[in-house]
Design an enzyme around this catalytic site. Structure first.
Site, PDB file in Angstrom:
ATOM      1  N   GLY A   1      -4.349 -21.594  -1.037  1.00 44.57           N
ATOM      2  CA  GLY A   1      -5.422 -22.567  -0.968  1.00 44.57           C
ATOM      3  C   GLY A   1      -5.497 -23.385  -2.242  1.00 44.57           C
TER       4      GLY A   1
ATOM      5  NE  ARG B   1      -2.309 -31.466   4.346  1.00 49.73           N
ATOM      6  CZ  ARG B   1      -2.961 -30.318   4.272  1.00 49.73           C
ATOM      7  NH1 ARG B   1      -2.423 -29.218   4.759  1.00 49.73           N
ATOM      8  NH2 ARG B   1      -4.149 -30.258   3.691  1.00 49.73           N
TER       9      ARG B   1
ATOM     10  CB  THR C   1      -0.407 -24.173   5.404  1.00 51.84           C
ATOM     11  OG1 THR C   1      -1.580 -23.387   5.498  1.00 51.84           O
ATOM     12  CG2 THR C   1      -0.779 -25.643   5.514  1.00 51.84           C
TER      13      THR C   1
ATOM     14  CB  SER D   1      -3.910 -27.139  -3.223  1.00 53.85           C
ATOM     15  OG  SER D   1      -5.210 -27.636  -3.391  1.00 53.85           O
TER      16      SER D   1
ATOM     17  CB  THR E   1      -0.212 -21.583   2.663  1.00 49.00           C
ATOM     18  OG1 THR E   1      -1.411 -22.267   3.012  1.00 49.00           O
ATOM     19  CG2 THR E   1       0.889 -22.573   2.419  1.00 49.00           C
TER      20      THR E   1
ATOM     21  CD  GLU F   1      -4.123 -27.836   6.933  1.00 48.68           C
ATOM     22  OE1 GLU F   1      -4.808 -27.635   5.914  1.00 48.68           O
ATOM     23  OE2 GLU F   1      -3.271 -27.039   7.339  1.00 48.68           O
TER      24      GLU F   1
ATOM     25  CG  ASN G   1      -6.716 -24.601   6.213  1.00 46.35           C
ATOM     26  OD1 ASN G   1      -6.431 -24.640   5.026  1.00 46.35           O
ATOM     27  ND2 ASN G   1      -7.938 -24.842   6.644  1.00 46.35           N
TER      28      ASN G   1
END
Length: 538
Positions: A437, A69, A362, A416, A344, A383, A364
């Site tokens: 999302g 991430r 992703t 998520s 994503t 992000e 975003n």
């Protein structure tokens, strides 16, 4: 079997498997390929998660979670998207370099390959480099996505030169070549992750950021790290669910909803009738409230995962569900016992040995921050919008979140994304995930319930119309056809506000089954909402 949102990428992954690569090799090859052929969402300018299960090889019997991430730049501050009055500045966290978090995809893919793959970086990256250099032919699904951003493409010369055809929108049958992206990919192939985080790509990103008011510095990229941890696990109706832990909210929220629903035995109820929808929505409502105010980056926040997934908490939620009546979200406040972009992409893979990868990554929003640094050839993420820029203020996906997800230097925003593997009797049964999302969790949930409880095949489970609730806004969002007129009327009588929100998500799934002779068979499906995708196998 490989299922992804773009047929070129799925075919590349299947070819890696045919050549003897394992599921991780294929995932890395597909990850880089999607950066070329799925530019809205596939990326090297973003980040994500991968859930891994190993049935064979040196890691047999292990489940791992790779967290790549994005992170907030070291110069980030909690109020960086607020004006002098303390109000959020519209779109500041979405467009331009100030919205960009430190990308993690390249280091994530490189880490996976080094630790768990069997092929070389050159072997798994060669197909993506060739696609970028020689180009790929557009089908209708590709054109439909590009058409969403035609006006935006024209605003930046380095973007228009790739994603417009001499200033005009691309058409079906056109061939997009990306020599600048090919050069970036070749640098990564030759030099590894250092090319991106310490070399010329890093320098180009930082230079472009500084020129456009961003805060990225070379030390942000040089200090980026990937986490390799244990996934979240839970049980549901005889299955073992393996999913994403914080900083993803996906696995925790998914397992909390499943734990609440398990005693109701949805398999005995008609699909999307009023009673099961009532139970699902009330479980979603409360689990999303927990998600929004109690979860965050584990390096910054103590996550009460065990408490949220405890039988006592799930029992308390069931006791609070009113028979035949909606619970207004306004009556459930943060702190009470009961109480993020669609752009994503997800990849599901199972290899011949039974190893599996579920990977979601992703940038975003559509095209991320909508910027390409110099001649690097790839979009950077936005992000930073996934953080809570201001407590109780909705983000891009309408999620209202609290202080655990506030902006802090080096922190990963709550996500998520829910890359999930479902096990049965110690073997992989299902690999599933989706973009969407804040709806990712409920998309993944419904695909699982459709297979496990409603006995749909994987294509039916993925294509079935969906519903969603996330505490606030207090609306049951549905796709067209998700509810019958009878169910809609009954739910409205219960007090639910129901709205048709079109279609969402792009689930990619695999189910491992048996044929009539008892032999193992893989069934893969690409979501019909993204027709450019495919399931490919042998």
């Amino acid at each position: 079997m490989v299922a992804s949102a773009q047929h070129y990428a799925s075919e590349i992954g299947a070819d890696i498997l045919r050549r003897g690569g394992n599921a991780v090799d294929a995932a890395v090859a597909v990850g880089y390929a999607l950066a070329v052929v799925h530019p809205c969402c596939g990326n090297i300018g973003g980040g994500g998660f991968a859930t891994l299960h190993f049935a064979a090889g040196p890691h047999a019997g292990q489940d791992r979670f790779i967290d790549f991430r994005e992170k907030a730049p070291l110069a980030a501050t909690a109020d960086m998207f607020l004006d002098r009055h303390g109000d959020i500045v519209p779109r500041l966290s979405l467009d331009g370099y100030k919205a960009v978090a430190v990308p993690g995809t390249v280091m994530g893919l490189d880490t996976m390959l080094r630790r768990y793959g069997t092929m070389s970086r050159a072997q798994v990256m060669a197909p993506a480099i060739e696609l970028a250099e020689k180009g790929y032919v557009l089908v209708q699904g590709d054109v439909d996505i590009l058409d969403l951003a035609t006006r935006r493409f024209a605003q930046d010369k380095n973007v228009a030169g790739i994603f417009l055809d001499h200033g005009r929108p691309w058409k079906v049958g056109g061939r997009i070549k990306q020599p600048e992206l090919a050069a970036s990919l070749r640098l990564i192939e030759e030099q590894g992750a250092d090319a991106f985080y310490k070399g010329p790509i890093a320098a180009a990103i930082v230079a472009a950021s500084k020129a456009d008011g961003g805060i990225l510095q070379l030390k942000d990229l040089a200090s980026y790290t990937v986490a390799d941890t244990a996934p979240i696990t839970c049980a549901y109706h005889g299955y073992r669910v393996v999913s994403a832990p914080p900083p993803s909210s996906g696995g925790t929220t998914l397992c909390e909803i499943l734990g609440v629903l398990a005693p109701y035995h949805l398999e005995t109820m008609p699909f999307h009738a009023a009673e099961p929808v009532h139970l699902m929505v009330e479980a979603m409502r409360r689990a999303y409230l927990d998600r929004n105010f109690r979860l965050g980056d584990p390096d910054f926040v103590s996550n009460p995962v065990a408490a949220l997934l405890s039988p006592a908490h799930e029992r308390d939620i069931r006791r609070a569900i009113l028979p035949g009546r909606a619970t207004p979200s306004s009556t459930l406040k943060p702190g009470q016992p009961l109480h993020e972009g669609n752009e994503t992409t997800h990849v599901s893979i199972v290899d011949a040995q039974g190893n599996a990868v579920s990977m979601t990554y992703t940038i975003n929003a559509l095209l991320g921050a909508k910027v390409i640094a110099g001649h690097t050839g790839f979009f950077l993420n936005d992000e930073m919008d996934d953080f809570s820029a201001k407590p109780m203020a909705p983000n891009l996906f309408g999620l209202v979140q609290g202080t655990p997800d506030k902006i802090e230097p080096g922190k990963r925003p709550l996500s998520s994304m829910s890359p999930t593997i479902v096990m049965k009797d110690g073997q992989v049964f299902m690999v599933i995930g989706s973009p969407g999302g804040s709806r990712i969790i409920t998309i993944t949930l419904e695909a699982m319930l459709n297979v496990i409880d409603h006995h749909m095949n994987i294509a039916q489970a993925i294509d079935a119309p969906r519903l969603h609730h996330q505490w606030l806004p207090d609306i049951v969002e549905i796709e067209s056809g998700a509810l019958s007129d009878k169910a809609t009327a009954e739910l409205e009588t219960m007090g639910y506000d129901i709205e048709d929100h079109g279609q969402w998500g792009d689930a990619e799934g695999i189910v491992v089954g048996r044929n009539h002779a008892g032999a193992r068979v893989l069934f893969g499906a690409n979501d019909d909402r993204r027709p450019a995708g495919a399931a490919a196998g042998y």
